[in-house]
Design an enzyme around this catalytic site. Structure first.
Site, PDB file in Angstrom:
ATOM      1  N   ASP A   1      -6.655  -6.893   3.559  1.00  0.00           N
ATOM      2  CA  ASP A   1      -7.718  -6.267   2.767  1.00  0.00           C
ATOM      3  C   ASP A   1      -8.607  -7.346   2.165  1.00  0.00           C
ATOM      4  OD1 ASP A   1      -9.139  -4.282   1.261  1.00  0.00           O
ATOM      5  OD2 ASP A   1      -8.001  -4.952  -0.488  1.00  0.00           O
TER       6      ASP A   1
ATOM      7  N   ASP B   1     -12.728  -8.872   3.410  1.00  0.00           N
ATOM      8  CA  ASP B   1     -13.945  -8.953   2.589  1.00  0.00           C
ATOM      9  C   ASP B   1     -14.533 -10.356   2.701  1.00  0.00           C
ATOM     10  OD1 ASP B   1     -13.734  -6.327   1.729  1.00  0.00           O
ATOM     11  OD2 ASP B   1     -14.028  -6.819  -0.394  1.00  0.00           O
TER      12      ASP B   1
ATOM     13  N   ASP C   1      -3.595 -18.523   1.316  1.00  0.00           N
ATOM     14  CA  ASP C   1      -4.521 -19.282   0.453  1.00  0.00           C
ATOM     15  C   ASP C   1      -5.284 -20.322   1.277  1.00  0.00           C
ATOM     16  OD1 ASP C   1      -2.033 -20.507   0.771  1.00  0.00           O
ATOM     17  OD2 ASP C   1      -1.889 -21.230  -1.293  1.00  0.00           O
TER      18      ASP C   1
ATOM     19  N   LYS D   1       2.369 -15.559   3.472  1.00  0.00           N
ATOM     20  CA  LYS D   1       2.662 -16.434   2.339  1.00  0.00           C
ATOM     21  C   LYS D   1       4.167 -16.660   2.366  1.00  0.00           C
ATOM     22  CE  LYS D   1       1.525 -18.525  -1.539  1.00  0.00           C
ATOM     23  NZ  LYS D   1       0.649 -19.701  -1.646  1.00  0.00           N
TER      24      LYS D   1
ATOM     25  N   TYR E   1       0.800  -1.227   0.000  1.00  0.00           N
ATOM     26  CA  TYR E   1       0.000   0.000   0.000  1.00  0.00           C
ATOM     27  C   TYR E   1       0.834   1.280   0.000  1.00  0.00           C
ATOM     28  CZ  TYR E   1      -4.595  -2.112   0.433  1.00  0.00           C
ATOM     29  OH  TYR E   1      -5.767  -2.780   0.181  1.00  0.00           O
TER      30      TYR E   1
HETATM   31  C1  IPM Z   1     -10.696  -1.181   2.673  1.00  0.00           C
HETATM   32  C2  IPM Z   1     -10.778  -0.636   1.274  1.00  0.00           C
HETATM   33  C3  IPM Z   1      -9.552   0.220   1.014  1.00  0.00           C
HETATM   34  C4  IPM Z   1      -8.325  -0.658   1.167  1.00  0.00           C
HETATM   35  C5  IPM Z   1      -9.533   0.936  -0.346  1.00  0.00           C
HETATM   36  C6  IPM Z   1     -10.823   1.697  -0.604  1.00  0.00           C
HETATM   37  C7  IPM Z   1      -8.333   1.831  -0.469  1.00  0.00           C
HETATM   38  O1  IPM Z   1     -10.888  -1.666   0.353  1.00  0.00           O
HETATM   39  O2  IPM Z   1     -10.693  -0.358   3.613  1.00  0.00           O
HETATM   40  O3  IPM Z   1     -10.649  -2.393   2.845  1.00  0.00           O
HETATM   41  O4  IPM Z   1      -7.915  -1.306   0.209  1.00  0.00           O
HETATM   42  O5  IPM Z   1      -7.765  -0.678   2.259  1.00  0.00           O
HETATM   43 MN    MN Z   2     -11.009  -3.622   1.257  1.00  0.00          MN
END
Ligand code: IPM
Ligand code: MN
Length: 330
Positions: free
Chosen positions: A234, A238, A210, A177, A126
């Site tokens: 990140d 999700d 993974d 990893k 990042y």
């Molecule tokens: C998150 C989002 C951000 C990230 C993006 C919008 C920069 O996906 O907070 O998870 O990748 O950290």
């Molecule tokens: Mn994210």
């Protein structure tokens, strides 16, 4: 009772709707706050080119915490607001821990799980290290480095161990990893091992990222605290949201645990411009993010009441859900 100074960045799309309700719920829980609304995000950028000026950053520093809705508008190219606003806040305010709790019952399971992902939030891929060479030609080169400092890794891993020590299961899993990223992975593993020696009461595991993706879906119960690098975190969070009732419930905290500045709290979801104003946005992720903010500000009792109120089902429009939760927290 302390009054807390909260900077509120509603942002774009459904962001302003859900943060307004989060603020309502915080006040209904009896916490005294003074809010400063800051208009930032894609819409503001399209209007006058502003993303995050230095003086606004200074203004943010004068607050105890920041509550953010969501940023992003389809008309702004990817990366502009993400890097210029969200990531800039993470870097400039040194929000080095991204904490994302996941509680729910995964699809196909009957027992609920309850784990927390601690994502390093200021390093890894990042940082924006890299660039182009011969851009736009057939011999184009693009590099994007992952920066990992011992200091950065260590403070994140320490936070994970401290968190685990206070939880009933007292367990931390490192996710990386190491079989491919043999430099960064090696340093993470050594930092993790050294920290483990400082916390003998905390059990540890290691999973490749993974494999962790499989376990998140098939056996999420094995996790208590997960600690991982910025990009893996990140992606994994999700997935964590997807197996824990959906992204509409996923809350997050961008923390500066050293408290050299304000921390920032935001739902994991995005601005969802397609449903703005329809009443279909779920405000629970923003409300739970506000509860994380209250925990960090020392308002644990109000935070617990908000979490309990969110755990009961609430149906209806965005506003109806917000009102139902607000009515329960008093
Ligand atoms: C998150 C989002 C951000 C990230 C993006 C919008 C920069 O996906 O907070 O998870 O990748 O950290
Ligand atoms: Mn994210």
């Amino acid at each position: 009772m302390t009054r807390h100074r909260i900077a509120v960045i509603g942002g774009d799309g459904i962001g302003p709707e859900v943060t307004a309700l989060a603020i309502t719920v915080v006040r209904a829980a009896g916490v005294e706050i003074d809010t400063t609304e800051l208009e930032l995000g894609g819409a503001r950028y399209l209007r006058d080119g502003t993303i995050l000026p230095d003086d606004v950053l200074d203004e943010l520093r004068r607050h105890d915490a920041i509550l953010l809705g969501a940023v992003g508008t389809p008309d702004v190219p990817p990366g502009v607001i993400e890097r210029g606003l969200l990531l800039r806040m993470r870097f400039e305010l040194d929000l080095y821990v991204n904490q994302r709790p996941f509680a729910g019952t995964a699809p196909g399971h009957t027992e609920p799980h309850d784990f927390v992902v601690i994502r390093e939030n200021t390093e890894g891929p990042y940082v924006g290290e890299g660039g182009f060479l011969r851009k736009g030609t057939p011999h184009e080169v693009a590099t994007q480095g992952s920066v990992n400092t011992r200091h950065g890794v260590e403070r994140c891993v320490r936070y994970a161990f401290e968190l685990a020590r206070g939880r009933s299961r007292q367990h931390v899993t490192l996710v990386h990893k190491t079989n491919v990223l043999t430099f960064a992975g090696d340093m993470w593993q050594r930092a993790f091992g050294a920290m483990s020696a400082e916390f003998p009461e905390v059990g540890t595991s290691y999973h490749h990222v993974d494999a962790a993706c499989i376990y998140f879906v098939q056996d999420p119960h094995r996790y208590d605290v997960v600690v991982t690098d910025n990009l893996f975190g990140d992606i994994l969070t999700d997935l964590g949201g997807a197996v824990s009732g959906g992204i509409g419930l996923a809350s997050s905290a961008n923390l500066n645990p050293a408290r050299t500045g304000p921390s920032m709290f935001e739902p994991v979801h995005g601005s969802a411009p397609d449903i703005v104003g329809t009443g279909r946005a779920n405000p629970v992720a923003a409300i739970l993010s506000a509860a994380m903010m209250l925990d960090f500000l020392g308002e644990a009792d109000a935070a617990a009441r908000i979490r309990a109120a969110c755990a009961e089902p609430a149906d209806g429009t965005t506003d109806e859900i917000g009102a139902a939760i607000a009515a329960r927290v008093g």
